[in-house]
Design a protein around this motif. Structure first.
Motif, PDB file in Angstrom:
ATOM      1  N   VAL A  72       0.840  -1.244   0.067  1.00 53.32           N
ATOM      2  CA  VAL A  72      -0.090  -0.040   0.077  1.00 53.32           C
ATOM      3  C   VAL A  72       0.830   1.182  -0.105  1.00 53.32           C
ATOM      4  O   VAL A  72       0.599   2.195  -0.486  1.00 53.32           O
ATOM      5  CB  VAL A  72      -0.861  -0.052   1.103  1.00 53.32           C
ATOM      6  CG1 VAL A  72      -1.681   1.381   1.394  1.00 53.32           C
ATOM      7  CG2 VAL A  72      -1.920  -1.126   1.040  1.00 53.32           C
ATOM      8  N   PRO A  91      -2.673  10.624   3.606  1.00 52.52           N
ATOM      9  CA  PRO A  91      -3.470   9.529   4.274  1.00 52.52           C
ATOM     10  C   PRO A  91      -3.358   7.910   3.838  1.00 52.52           C
ATOM     11  O   PRO A  91      -3.926   7.164   4.808  1.00 52.52           O
ATOM     12  CB  PRO A  91      -5.168  10.254   4.184  1.00 52.52           C
ATOM     13  CG  PRO A  91      -4.993  11.451   3.619  1.00 52.52           C
ATOM     14  CD  PRO A  91      -3.404  11.582   3.053  1.00 52.52           C
ATOM     15  N   GLY A  92      -2.940   8.056   2.783  1.00 53.38           N
ATOM     16  CA  GLY A  92      -2.520   6.669   2.551  1.00 53.38           C
ATOM     17  C   GLY A  92      -1.497   5.945   3.346  1.00 53.38           C
ATOM     18  O   GLY A  92      -1.557   4.637   3.321  1.00 53.38           O
ATOM     19  N   LEU A  95      -3.644   4.351   6.162  1.00 54.48           N
ATOM     20  CA  LEU A  95      -4.107   3.321   5.320  1.00 54.48           C
ATOM     21  C   LEU A  95      -3.268   2.063   5.475  1.00 54.48           C
ATOM     22  O   LEU A  95      -3.559   0.804   5.567  1.00 54.48           O
ATOM     23  CB  LEU A  95      -4.703   3.314   4.106  1.00 54.48           C
ATOM     24  CG  LEU A  95      -5.859   2.315   3.590  1.00 54.48           C
ATOM     25  CD1 LEU A  95      -6.986   2.401   4.426  1.00 54.48           C
ATOM     26  CD2 LEU A  95      -6.046   2.611   2.274  1.00 54.48           C
ATOM     27  N   ALA A  98      -3.408  -0.624   8.284  1.00 53.86           N
ATOM     28  CA  ALA A  98      -4.730  -1.310   8.418  1.00 53.86           C
ATOM     29  C   ALA A  98      -4.676  -2.101   7.328  1.00 53.86           C
ATOM     30  O   ALA A  98      -5.387  -3.176   7.497  1.00 53.86           O
ATOM     31  CB  ALA A  98      -5.814   0.050   8.172  1.00 53.86           C
ATOM     32  N   ALA A  99      -3.798  -1.964   5.959  1.00 59.95           N
ATOM     33  CA  ALA A  99      -4.095  -3.005   4.955  1.00 59.95           C
ATOM     34  C   ALA A  99      -3.384  -4.343   5.460  1.00 59.95           C
ATOM     35  O   ALA A  99      -3.821  -5.354   5.583  1.00 59.95           O
ATOM     36  CB  ALA A  99      -3.764  -2.571   3.592  1.00 59.95           C
ATOM     37  N   CYS A 119     -10.168  -0.934  11.933  1.00 57.43           N
ATOM     38  CA  CYS A 119     -11.562   0.238  11.728  1.00 57.43           C
ATOM     39  C   CYS A 119     -10.771   1.571  12.150  1.00 57.43           C
ATOM     40  O   CYS A 119     -11.373   2.504  11.132  1.00 57.43           O
ATOM     41  CB  CYS A 119     -12.741  -0.229  12.330  1.00 57.43           C
ATOM     42  SG  CYS A 119     -13.243  -1.774  11.649  1.00 57.43           S
ATOM     43  N   LEU A 121      -8.120   3.028  11.941  1.00 58.16           N
ATOM     44  CA  LEU A 121      -6.800   3.448  10.989  1.00 58.16           C
ATOM     45  C   LEU A 121      -7.874   3.520   9.631  1.00 58.16           C
ATOM     46  O   LEU A 121      -7.402   4.749   8.961  1.00 58.16           O
ATOM     47  CB  LEU A 121      -5.886   2.439  10.712  1.00 58.16           C
ATOM     48  CG  LEU A 121      -4.834   2.310  12.177  1.00 58.16           C
ATOM     49  CD1 LEU A 121      -3.864   1.142  11.734  1.00 58.16           C
ATOM     50  CD2 LEU A 121      -4.166   3.641  12.217  1.00 58.16           C
ATOM     51  N   THR A 122      -8.436   2.819   9.011  1.00 57.75           N
ATOM     52  CA  THR A 122      -9.280   2.985   8.057  1.00 57.75           C
ATOM     53  C   THR A 122     -10.188   4.048   7.866  1.00 57.75           C
ATOM     54  O   THR A 122     -10.071   4.870   7.073  1.00 57.75           O
ATOM     55  CB  THR A 122     -10.011   1.639   7.701  1.00 57.75           C
ATOM     56  OG1 THR A 122      -9.322   0.600   7.606  1.00 57.75           O
ATOM     57  CG2 THR A 122     -10.857   1.879   6.160  1.00 57.75           C
ATOM     58  N   SER A 125      -8.016   7.134   7.681  1.00 57.55           N
ATOM     59  CA  SER A 125      -7.613   7.501   6.600  1.00 57.55           C
ATOM     60  C   SER A 125      -8.635   8.092   5.447  1.00 57.55           C
ATOM     61  O   SER A 125      -8.394   9.040   4.713  1.00 57.55           O
ATOM     62  CB  SER A 125      -6.840   6.135   5.901  1.00 57.55           C
ATOM     63  OG  SER A 125      -6.427   6.305   4.727  1.00 57.55           O
ATOM     64  N   VAL A 126      -9.753   7.372   5.394  1.00 57.75           N
ATOM     65  CA  VAL A 126     -10.846   7.859   4.530  1.00 57.75           C
ATOM     66  C   VAL A 126     -11.230   9.312   4.749  1.00 57.75           C
ATOM     67  O   VAL A 126     -11.663  10.081   4.050  1.00 57.75           O
ATOM     68  CB  VAL A 126     -12.062   6.575   4.641  1.00 57.75           C
ATOM     69  CG1 VAL A 126     -13.341   7.325   3.865  1.00 57.75           C
ATOM     70  CG2 VAL A 126     -11.488   5.394   4.103  1.00 57.75           C
TER      71      VAL A 126
END
Length: 167
Positions: A72, A91-92, A95, A98-99, A119, A121-122, A125-126
């Motif tokens: 990622v 913000p990636g 993420l 989280a990945a 959740c 971290l996701t 990021s979103v």
């Protein structure tokens, strides 16, 4: 077979990039400057995945955490390098862990407690992707400050003159 599966898509993406962004010079320095994530970071993430799926036969789920993080992170860095938008791609990096943790959860023992940091971290990021993407849209000439100001005035007037409905 493996050579076609790896080199073919790489050459296809490289050709598409040069068609869309013509460059006067093509040098080794240019390739390293623009494609370092695809040359170093993404292959390392794929190596960890290959080790887990092929070499260890589904054992050693811990390899998926750095594999997912590196994969990622490499994709985020590559997109940011090609589009020159580091300010909205950061913000990636939130993420990425989280990945990696999600892969560990999915292929590992499915420990439900891993879903909490995944959740958090996701969602962070979103949320940051949405905020910074909306912010960059509002700063464009199409949606500049005057249109944003007019929109705020109209919403304020609408709120002031709207009647309260009895409950």
């Amino acid at each position: 077979m493996v050579r076609k599966a790896i080199i073919g898509p790489v050459l296809l993406l490289l050709g598409a990039y040069f068609l869309l962004n013509p460059v006067g010079e093509f040098s080794t320095g240019y390739v390293f400057a623009h494609f370092w994530p695809s040359l170093f970071v993404i292959p390392l993430g794929l190596f960890f995945h290959w080790m887990y799926f092929s070499m260890l036969g589904g054992k050693g789920e811990g390899l998926l955490i750095p594999g997912g993080v590196l994969l990622v992170t490499g994709v985020v860095c590559q997109v940011a390098m090609l589009m020159d938008n580091w300010d909205s791609m950061w913000p990636g990096f939130i993420l990425a862990p989280a990945a990696g943790l999600f892969e560990f959860y999915w292929f590992g023992g499915r420990n439900k407690w891993l879903l909490i940091p995944i959740c958090i971290l996701t969602v962070l990021s979103v949320l940051f992707f949405a905020i910074f993407s909306l912010g960059s849209l509002l700063n464009e000439k199409l949606f500049g400050q005057p249109i944003f100001a007019i929109l705020l005035v109209l919403v304020g007037i609408t709120l002031m003159i709207s009647r309260k409905k009895p409950v």
